[in-house]
Design a protein around this motif. Structure first.
Motif, PDB file in Angstrom:
ATOM      1  N   LYS A 124      44.197  34.844  37.287  1.00  0.00           N
ATOM      2  CA  LYS A 124      42.919  34.183  37.006  1.00  0.00           C
ATOM      3  C   LYS A 124      42.033  35.139  36.213  1.00  0.00           C
ATOM      4  N   ARG A 125      41.935  36.362  36.670  1.00  0.00           N
ATOM      5  CA  ARG A 125      41.215  37.386  35.910  1.00  0.00           C
ATOM      6  C   ARG A 125      42.050  38.658  35.895  1.00  0.00           C
ATOM      7  N   VAL A 126      41.825  39.474  34.880  1.00  0.00           N
ATOM      8  CA  VAL A 126      42.509  40.764  34.836  1.00  0.00           C
ATOM      9  C   VAL A 126      41.499  41.853  34.475  1.00  0.00           C
ATOM     10  N   SER A 127      41.819  43.062  34.919  1.00  0.00           N
ATOM     11  CA  SER A 127      41.055  44.219  34.458  1.00  0.00           C
ATOM     12  C   SER A 127      42.037  45.146  33.765  1.00  0.00           C
ATOM     13  N   ILE A 128      41.547  45.901  32.803  1.00  0.00           N
ATOM     14  CA  ILE A 128      42.408  46.866  32.114  1.00  0.00           C
ATOM     15  C   ILE A 128      41.786  48.246  32.260  1.00  0.00           C
ATOM     16  N   MET A 129      42.566  49.145  32.878  1.00  0.00           N
ATOM     17  CA  MET A 129      42.079  50.503  33.123  1.00  0.00           C
ATOM     18  C   MET A 129      42.565  51.443  32.030  1.00  0.00           C
ATOM     19  N   VAL A 130      41.672  52.289  31.541  1.00  0.00           N
ATOM     20  CA  VAL A 130      42.028  53.312  30.561  1.00  0.00           C
ATOM     21  C   VAL A 130      41.368  54.616  31.003  1.00  0.00           C
ATOM     22  N   ASP A 131      42.152  55.652  31.142  1.00  0.00           N
ATOM     23  CA  ASP A 131      41.622  56.971  31.526  1.00  0.00           C
ATOM     24  C   ASP A 131      40.703  56.917  32.748  1.00  0.00           C
ATOM     25  N   GLY A 132      41.099  56.169  33.757  1.00  0.00           N
ATOM     26  CA  GLY A 132      40.341  56.154  35.006  1.00  0.00           C
ATOM     27  C   GLY A 132      39.186  55.174  35.046  1.00  0.00           C
ATOM     28  N   ARG A 133      38.858  54.565  33.904  1.00  0.00           N
ATOM     29  CA  ARG A 133      37.736  53.614  33.868  1.00  0.00           C
ATOM     30  C   ARG A 133      38.238  52.199  33.615  1.00  0.00           C
ATOM     31  N   ILE A 134      37.472  51.218  34.076  1.00  0.00           N
ATOM     32  CA  ILE A 134      37.809  49.833  33.746  1.00  0.00           C
ATOM     33  C   ILE A 134      37.145  49.496  32.414  1.00  0.00           C
ATOM     34  N   THR A 192      51.212  44.874  36.927  1.00  0.00           N
ATOM     35  CA  THR A 192      52.457  44.523  36.240  1.00  0.00           C
ATOM     36  C   THR A 192      52.472  45.156  34.859  1.00  0.00           C
ATOM     37  N   HIS A 193      53.671  45.392  34.354  1.00  0.00           N
ATOM     38  CA  HIS A 193      53.819  45.817  32.960  1.00  0.00           C
ATOM     39  C   HIS A 193      54.289  44.657  32.086  1.00  0.00           C
ATOM     40  N   TYR A 194      54.484  43.482  32.685  1.00  0.00           N
ATOM     41  CA  TYR A 194      54.857  42.306  31.897  1.00  0.00           C
ATOM     42  C   TYR A 194      53.570  41.598  31.486  1.00  0.00           C
ATOM     43  N   MET A 195      53.298  41.574  30.187  1.00  0.00           N
ATOM     44  CA  MET A 195      52.030  41.005  29.751  1.00  0.00           C
ATOM     45  C   MET A 195      52.011  39.477  29.842  1.00  0.00           C
ATOM     46  N   ASP A 196      53.174  38.837  29.877  1.00  0.00           N
ATOM     47  CA  ASP A 196      53.149  37.381  30.103  1.00  0.00           C
ATOM     48  C   ASP A 196      52.628  37.101  31.515  1.00  0.00           C
ATOM     49  N   GLU A 197      52.909  38.011  32.449  1.00  0.00           N
ATOM     50  CA  GLU A 197      52.426  37.819  33.814  1.00  0.00           C
ATOM     51  C   GLU A 197      50.917  38.020  33.905  1.00  0.00           C
ATOM     52  N   ALA A 198      50.360  38.827  32.996  1.00  0.00           N
ATOM     53  CA  ALA A 198      48.904  38.995  32.975  1.00  0.00           C
ATOM     54  C   ALA A 198      48.252  37.632  32.730  1.00  0.00           C
ATOM     55  N   GLU A 199      48.923  36.801  31.945  1.00  0.00           N
ATOM     56  CA  GLU A 199      48.383  35.466  31.635  1.00  0.00           C
ATOM     57  C   GLU A 199      48.371  34.562  32.869  1.00  0.00           C
ATOM     58  N   TYR A 200      49.223  34.863  33.854  1.00  0.00           N
ATOM     59  CA  TYR A 200      49.272  34.019  35.056  1.00  0.00           C
ATOM     60  C   TYR A 200      48.128  34.339  36.017  1.00  0.00           C
ATOM     61  N   LEU A 210      45.580  45.874  35.442  1.00  0.00           N
ATOM     62  CA  LEU A 210      46.461  46.425  34.424  1.00  0.00           C
ATOM     63  C   LEU A 210      46.004  47.799  33.959  1.00  0.00           C
ATOM     64  N   GLY A 211      46.923  48.507  33.340  1.00  0.00           N
ATOM     65  CA  GLY A 211      46.608  49.822  32.797  1.00  0.00           C
ATOM     66  C   GLY A 211      47.891  50.540  32.448  1.00  0.00           C
ATOM     67  N   ALA A 212      47.783  51.517  31.548  1.00  0.00           N
ATOM     68  CA  ALA A 212      48.961  52.294  31.169  1.00  0.00           C
ATOM     69  C   ALA A 212      49.376  53.191  32.334  1.00  0.00           C
ATOM     70  N   ASN A 213      50.600  53.751  32.269  1.00  0.00           N
ATOM     71  CA  ASN A 213      51.020  54.737  33.260  1.00  0.00           C
ATOM     72  C   ASN A 213      50.012  55.884  33.211  1.00  0.00           C
ATOM     73  N   GLY A 214      49.543  56.295  34.375  1.00  0.00           N
ATOM     74  CA  GLY A 214      48.627  57.431  34.402  1.00  0.00           C
ATOM     75  C   GLY A 214      47.162  57.054  34.232  1.00  0.00           C
ATOM     76  N   ALA A 215      46.854  55.749  34.119  1.00  0.00           N
ATOM     77  CA  ALA A 215      45.458  55.338  33.916  1.00  0.00           C
ATOM     78  C   ALA A 215      44.644  55.426  35.207  1.00  0.00           C
ATOM     79  N   GLY A 216      45.313  55.491  36.351  1.00  0.00           N
ATOM     80  CA  GLY A 216      44.612  55.618  37.629  1.00  0.00           C
ATOM     81  C   GLY A 216      44.767  54.408  38.540  1.00  0.00           C
ATOM     82  N   LYS A 217      45.666  53.479  38.175  1.00  0.00           N
ATOM     83  CA  LYS A 217      45.838  52.252  38.963  1.00  0.00           C
ATOM     84  C   LYS A 217      46.258  52.552  40.397  1.00  0.00           C
TER      85      LYS A 217
END
Lengths: 245, 292
Positions: free
Chosen positions: A201-211, A191-199, A35-42
């Protein structure tokens, strides 16, 4: 067993650091949400993992192959699907399956058998000879997923596979993901659907190029004292400094 | 309806054999923030294009601000702002040039209506010399909204402005819409994100060219015809499959970290699911109930 392992992976474009020193591992058969915002580097990170873009520095293996030296082997052992382009609209359903099977080096007989099996599983037998462009979006996305895992890759990369899809079809799509994971295919999904993030097993969240965070959804909610993944995401992503420039 | 600024009466649209819109009846009140909620391919864009006088319906009547979309199309075009789903500005003009161009086309100046776009435009003003084609997705969206507003329209049409946009930017965008509404602009906005529906004054669910329901989000939720329960287990996917086999279960769907379940008749508590708790349906539950 890790099927994706990256250490200190970095990608620079000129003096802009799109991906900044990321390290993580993904286990075989895991559903991993990226996961990450638009432009986070995903997208940049994903392109490096798929062997499409050369990292500026760092190490990584995907499906057991070095992403620096063996990018062609990486490509053979993964599947990829994006929201925008996945299928040839002016080919028939079976022709798309035939084409992608052939590209991945499958022989005619296994292609024919697998085609029948997939059309039956999806309930698409009547659409076998239909042009892909005539299918509703949700059907296309389900078919695109089946195409992406047609050659039974070790890992499938899904880039916003459910954008704009209706809520019923979105859930059917996730069942296909679960089935693939149960067969041992590792699923790497954005995905941008946060309910799908719950599906996942693990998630990472990227911000400004970093996890900035990586864990199970449950642990992340605990860690950030949040009710939902939506809140976790919001807390982290709003700290982004570089925006989308 | 009093104060209706938008009206559709039995609007139909066909493309060859494909029926894109079937008997659409819709009214939007002046000053309302109205959401058209439905997936890709539901017919939302066709409806926008008919209302924006860019597409002719095959049947039915539509009016915007009391003007007929066929007969009075020129007058309507001066009064509406339209932001299409696909980026439609000039990529080889700069940010500033695009804005000036749209102002000029509508016989006005950027200065005259600057107050209306100030909050939004200020965020991209540092990049005003950059070509529009070189902007990121979020900045393109802000420029497109500025251009759609620069002639001070009475009605704003926004076709899927947040598709593919991350949750933080989506929240920001809806904050901007709220401010525009406070300035008296009527907004018709479409979205495939069900969570955005709750932010509208009223919504219409649209699927396969037909409107399934029109009401306030609160009334839509209140109209959910069953008791809805949530259950959370260690392995929701396994539980989902088990519940599906259970004859007492009417519907069961994944919702984030829980499963949402409705039952046929009275609920018989199964000890395995003792943690079932009754919950209020979300807009997404309601939409799914209608398309089941």
């Amino acid at each position: 067993m890790s099927v994706i392992k990256v250490e200190n992976l970095t990608k620079q474009f000129g003096n802009f650091t799109a991906v900044d020193n990321i390290s993580f591992e993904v286990e075989k058969g895991e559903i991993f949400g990226f996961l990450g915002a638009n432009g986070a580097g995903k997208t940049t990170a994903m392109r490096m993992l798929c062997g499409l873009s050369h990292p500026t520095s760092g190490n990584g293996t995907v499906a057991g192959y070095d992403i620096f030296k063996q990018s062609e082997e990486v490509k053979k052992n993964i599947g990829y699907m994006s929201q925008k382009f996945s299928l040839y609209e002016d080919l028939k359903v079976w022709e798309n399956l035939r084409l992608f099977g052939g590209i991945y080096g499958m022989k005619d007989k296994p292609i024919a058998a697998k085609t029948s099996q997939i059309l039956q599983e999806l309930g698409f037998e009547k659409e076998r000879d239909a042009l892909v462009k005539s299918l509703p979006l949700g059907w296309k996305q389900k078919l695109a997923f089946s195409v992406a895992v047609f050659h039974e890759p070790k890992i499938v990369f899904l880039d916003e596979p459910t954008g704009g899809v209706d809520p019923l079809t979105r859930r059917q799509f996730w069942e296909l993901i679960y089935q693939a994971a149960a067969r041992g295919i590792t699923v790497f999904v954005t995905t941008h659907y946060m309910d799908e993030a719950e599906y996942c097993k693990r998630v990472s969240i990227m911000v400004d190029g970093r996890i900035e965070a990586i864990d199970t959804p449950k642990n992340l909610k605990q860690q950030f004292h949040a009710e939902s993944m939506d809140e976790v995401f919001y807390m982290l992503a709003r700290k982004a400094k570089r925006g989308e420039n | 309806m009093e104060n209706a600024i938008l009206k559709c009466l039995s609007i139909n649209k066909r493309y060859g054999d494909v029926q894109a819109l079937t008997n659409i009846d819709l009214e939007v009140k002046k000053g309302e923030l109205f959401g058209l909620i439905g997936p890709d391919g539901a017919g939302k864009t066709s409806l926008f294009r008919i209302l924006a006088t860019l597409l002719l319906a095959n049947g039915g009547i539509a009016t915007v601000d009391g003007l007929d979309v066929v007969r009075d199309y020129k007058a309507i075009r001066n009064r509406v702002g339209y932001m299409p789903g696909r980026f439609s500005l000039y990529p080889d003009l700069t940010v500033e040039e695009n804005l000036n161009f749209f102002a000029t086309v509508f016989n006005t100046t950027v200065r005259e209506n600057y107050s209306l776009i100030e909050d939004i435009y200020r965020q991209i003003e540092p990049f005003k010399k950059r070509r529009a084609g070189q902007l990121s997705g979020g900045m393109k969206q802000k420029l497109a909204l500025s251009c759609a507003l620069i002639h001070k329209p009475t009605v704003l049409f926004l076709d899927e402005p947040t598709t593919g946009v991350d949750p933080v930017s989506r929240k920001e965008f809806w904050g901007m819409l709220k401010k525009l509404k406070q300035q008296g602009i009527t907004i018709l906005v479409s979205t495939p994100y069900m969570d955005e529906a709750a932010l509208c004054d009223r919504i219409a669910f649209i699927q396969q060219g037909e409107i399934l329901a029109i009401d306030t989000p609160a009334n839509i939720v209140a109209g959910f015809p069953h008791k809805l329960y949530a259950v959370e287990t260690d392995n929701n996917y396994e539980t989902l499959k088990q519940l599906r086999e259970n004859p007492a279960v009417r519907s069961v769907f994944s919702f984030g970290d829980t499963l949402h379940v409705t039952f046929d008749g009275e609920l018989k508590m199964n000890p395995d699911y003792s943690q079932l708790k009754e919950i209020e349906p979300s807009i997404e539950d309601c939409f799914m109930e209608l398309i089941l």
